[in-house]
Design an enzyme around this catalytic site. Structure first.
Site, PDB file in Angstrom:
ATOM      1  N   HIS A 182       0.822  -1.217   0.000  1.00  0.00           N
ATOM      2  CA  HIS A 182       0.000   0.000   0.000  1.00  0.00           C
ATOM      3  C   HIS A 182       0.854   1.264   0.000  1.00  0.00           C
ATOM      4  O   HIS A 182       0.336   2.378   0.096  1.00  0.00           O
ATOM      5  CB  HIS A 182      -0.914  -0.049   1.239  1.00  0.00           C
ATOM      6  CG  HIS A 182      -2.050   0.905   1.218  1.00  0.00           C
ATOM      7  ND1 HIS A 182      -2.239   1.870   2.189  1.00  0.00           N
ATOM      8  CD2 HIS A 182      -3.073   1.059   0.346  1.00  0.00           C
ATOM      9  CE1 HIS A 182      -3.320   2.565   1.934  1.00  0.00           C
ATOM     10  NE2 HIS A 182      -3.845   2.110   0.822  1.00  0.00           N
ATOM     11  N   LYS A 184       3.281   4.428  -1.077  1.00  0.00           N
ATOM     12  CA  LYS A 184       3.357   5.382  -2.187  1.00  0.00           C
ATOM     13  C   LYS A 184       4.684   6.131  -2.044  1.00  0.00           C
ATOM     14  O   LYS A 184       4.790   7.126  -1.311  1.00  0.00           O
ATOM     15  CB  LYS A 184       2.205   6.384  -2.166  1.00  0.00           C
ATOM     16  CG  LYS A 184       0.828   5.759  -2.445  1.00  0.00           C
ATOM     17  CD  LYS A 184       0.123   5.321  -1.219  1.00  0.00           C
ATOM     18  CE  LYS A 184      -1.280   4.834  -1.549  1.00  0.00           C
ATOM     19  NZ  LYS A 184      -1.957   4.234  -0.392  1.00  0.00           N
ATOM     20  N   ASP A 236      17.129  10.359  -8.067  1.00  0.00           N
ATOM     21  CA  ASP A 236      18.576  10.613  -7.945  1.00  0.00           C
ATOM     22  C   ASP A 236      19.084  10.539  -6.506  1.00  0.00           C
ATOM     23  O   ASP A 236      20.160  11.055  -6.202  1.00  0.00           O
ATOM     24  CB  ASP A 236      18.934  11.978  -8.542  1.00  0.00           C
ATOM     25  CG  ASP A 236      18.859  11.961 -10.068  1.00  0.00           C
ATOM     26  OD1 ASP A 236      18.810  10.853 -10.644  1.00  0.00           O
ATOM     27  OD2 ASP A 236      18.838  13.048 -10.678  1.00  0.00           O
ATOM     28  N   HIS A 288      -9.029  11.129   1.784  1.00  0.00           N
ATOM     29  CA  HIS A 288      -8.175   9.948   1.804  1.00  0.00           C
ATOM     30  C   HIS A 288      -6.877  10.210   2.575  1.00  0.00           C
ATOM     31  O   HIS A 288      -5.962   9.393   2.577  1.00  0.00           O
ATOM     32  CB  HIS A 288      -7.868   9.548   0.354  1.00  0.00           C
ATOM     33  CG  HIS A 288      -7.236   8.209   0.187  1.00  0.00           C
ATOM     34  ND1 HIS A 288      -5.929   8.048  -0.264  1.00  0.00           N
ATOM     35  CD2 HIS A 288      -7.708   6.960   0.396  1.00  0.00           C
ATOM     36  CE1 HIS A 288      -5.648   6.759  -0.334  1.00  0.00           C
ATOM     37  NE2 HIS A 288      -6.694   6.075   0.064  1.00  0.00           N
ATOM     38  N   LYS A 329      -4.000  10.653   5.385  1.00  0.00           N
ATOM     39  CA  LYS A 329      -3.558   9.904   6.566  1.00  0.00           C
ATOM     40  C   LYS A 329      -2.460  10.717   7.245  1.00  0.00           C
ATOM     41  O   LYS A 329      -1.310  10.705   6.797  1.00  0.00           O
ATOM     42  CB  LYS A 329      -2.996   8.530   6.178  1.00  0.00           C
ATOM     43  CG  LYS A 329      -3.872   7.716   5.216  1.00  0.00           C
ATOM     44  CD  LYS A 329      -3.258   7.706   3.861  1.00  0.00           C
ATOM     45  CE  LYS A 329      -3.846   6.774   2.845  1.00  0.00           C
ATOM     46  NZ  LYS A 329      -5.074   6.145   3.014  1.00  0.00           N
ATOM     47  N   ASP A 340       1.187  18.107  19.728  1.00  0.00           N
ATOM     48  CA  ASP A 340       1.917  19.010  20.629  1.00  0.00           C
ATOM     49  C   ASP A 340       2.857  19.987  19.937  1.00  0.00           C
ATOM     50  O   ASP A 340       3.882  20.395  20.511  1.00  0.00           O
ATOM     51  CB  ASP A 340       2.724  18.190  21.649  1.00  0.00           C
ATOM     52  CG  ASP A 340       1.834  17.443  22.640  1.00  0.00           C
ATOM     53  OD1 ASP A 340       0.620  17.722  22.676  1.00  0.00           O
ATOM     54  OD2 ASP A 340       2.360  16.577  23.361  1.00  0.00           O
TER      55      ASP A 340
END
Length: 508
Positions: free
Chosen positions: A214, A216, A221, A425, A427, A432
């Site tokens: 899952h 991404k 370079d 979508h 996440k 703090d």
């Protein structure tokens, strides 16, 4: 013949009992064990089928040898040892040590981080970075759609491959089930190395259909890296209204890119069985300048030397001292074959250690018991715990299952925001004004236990405040679900159905 059906029932009964014993011997969380017991008991035939495809435990399997993992880690370890004046914030030394000892997620300083909250800006920047690549491009994504954006990115990769740039692509086989195979074959024919992650072909790997990559990630370079929640698909560039998706992604330049590189190369070893550990994939100041000096000493054309010199300045981030943050970052990976659920443990540690607030965004809220307990404990202790979930999800079953968890969170004092404009979508977590994390990990069983995930954990006040502002901007587009009685007064049949679906939460 009259006894044949009894023989079939006996064989089936023995198969169910054997499967139940196997589930028990896995010693999983009691809730997950009980869920599978109920599935096997009350779903004849279908229960066995579901367990075969989605239930077998791979956490004890060694899909990559420890020797290979050590070699892939060594390059980033060398740079870590060379870091001077690395100061870890006192409040998070335990968390940093947890990730470093369990996950080999080393803390790297001197990073410049950009936050992207829409695909239009993100993919515009990604295409610019791809166009300037000189040596290699590594792309790891759950979904690589064969839509307008997918072809735009693939065309850019093909163009660089034709220039002699090394291009490697990993896509998830299940995430791209509906993508025509010719889309990836076109890239292969252009010289790009392309692999699907854990292809599901009956009967081989069928039992692992439940364990998906899952992540991404993208590395260009060795100096520029991307990590977050956005797949390559046009729904991320349609805006926050209509049918677009809202998401969060990071672009990192600096030493933490070594961590993203290591994560990619571990995945590459898994799909290609090629151990790539050359130091050129972990470039440092001295190495790039040595390359430049070697070109100059060899009598290269002055224009070529100047071009390389310009590349060095750009790659090493000549603009990093212009007031941008220089933060400490750990790239933490999670997988079903890790000894411990590292990212979940990180979330629990942050929640239990928070002093003022913890703000979280997740598209799917099916928390494991430790995470839900930590959220409740923090809220009951007076910490401002806020959770943002979408008003509407792309998976109705998950939406139904999450409502009872949301009710429990609100009852303990967690403030729940429902994001309205579109499917959120994103996440992320920020706490703090000192720490934040962003990546591919949802607050659910699947991300914490079943999927291969990756998150950047950042220890920097400036970046934390920017991530906090992202959350507050989303709050402006949300409604606060304050009264738990609103959920409890739903029709009895609705609540009964949601409670039944909740039992399936560890399997969703």
């Amino acid at each position: 013949m009259i006894y044949v059906h009894w023989l079939i029932l006996l064989i089936y009964g023995l198969a169910v009992v054997a499967t139940m014993i196997r589930v028990l011997m896995d010693n999983r969380q009691p809730a997950k064990t009980m869920a599978w017991m109920l599935v096997l008991t009350f779903l004849p035939l279908l229960g066995i089928f579901l367990y075969f495809f989605f239930g077998q435990n791979t956490r004890k399997e060694r899909l990559i040898s420890q020797q290979s993992l050590d070699q892939l880690t060594k390059r980033s370890m060398l740079e870590f040892v060379e870091q001077k004046d690395l100061v870890i914030p006192d409040n998070y030394q335990t968390l940093v040590q947890l990730f470093a000892s369990q996950n080999w997620a080393l803390p790297f300083k001197d990073n410049h981080t950009d936050i992207f909250t829409n695909g239009y800006d993100l993919f515009g920047q990604l295409l610019r970075d791809i166009s300037q690549a000189r040596y290699h491009i590594h792309l790891d994504t759950y979904i690589f759609e064969d839509d307008a954006l997918g072809f735009l990115v693939s065309d850019a990769l093909i163009a660089k491959a034709k220039e002699g740039v090394e291009v490697r692509v990993i896509y998830d086989d299940v995430g791209c089930w509906h993508v025509d195979g010719s889309f990836f074959e076109r890239m292969r024919n252009a010289g790009i190395e392309v692999h699907g992650f854990m292809p599901v072909k009956f009967p081989a790997f069928t039992s692992k259909v439940n364990y998906r990559n899952h992540r991404k990630l993208c590395v260009i370079d060795g100096h520029t890296g991307y990590i977050g929640g956005m797949n390559i698909a046009t729904r991320y560039v349609r805006g926050r209204h209509n049918d677009g998706w809202r998401d969060t992604h990071l672009r990192i330049r600096g030493n933490a890119v070594y961590g993203i590189q290591k994560a990619f190369l571990v995945d590459w070893y898994f799909v290609d069985r090629t151990l790539i550990s050359s130091r050129k994939y972990y470039p440092a100041d001295i190495e790039v300048k040595d390359e430049y000096d070697a070109l100059a000493d060899a009598g290269m054309d002055e224009n070529v030397v100047a071009e390389v010199e310009e590349s060095i300045d750009w790659n090493m981030g000549a603009d990093w001292d212009t007031g941008a943050d220089s933060n400490i970052i750990q790239i933490v990976t999670g997988s079903p074959v890790s000894a411990w659920p590292d990212i979940m443990q990180g979330y629990v540690s942050i929640l239990l250690g928070a002093k003022d607030y913890v703000f979280m965004e997740t598209p799917y809220f099916l928390p494991t018991e430790p995470v839900l307990f930590a959220m409740q404990q923090a809220a009951l202790a007076g910490v401002d715990v806020r959770l943002m979930v979408p008003m509407r999800t792309d998976a109705k079953l998950v939406e139904w299952a999450s409502r009872s968890f949301v009710t429990e969170a609100i009852r303990a004092g967690v403030k729940v925001h429902l994001y309205q404009p579109c499917f959120n979508h994103s996440k992320l977590l920020v706490s703090d004004d000192a720490l934040c994390t962003c990546g591919s990990t949802n607050v659910d069983f699947r991300s914490f236990e079943n999927n291969f995930e990756a998150n950047a954990f950042c220890y920097d006040r400036g970046l934390a405040l920017r991530m906090k502002q992202v959350f507050l901007d989303d709050v402006a587009d949300s409604i606060l679900l304050e009264d738990v009685t609103r959920l409890e007064k739903r029709p009895f049949l609705h609540r009964l159905w949601e409670s039944l679906v909740r039992m399936m939460a560890p399997l969703l």
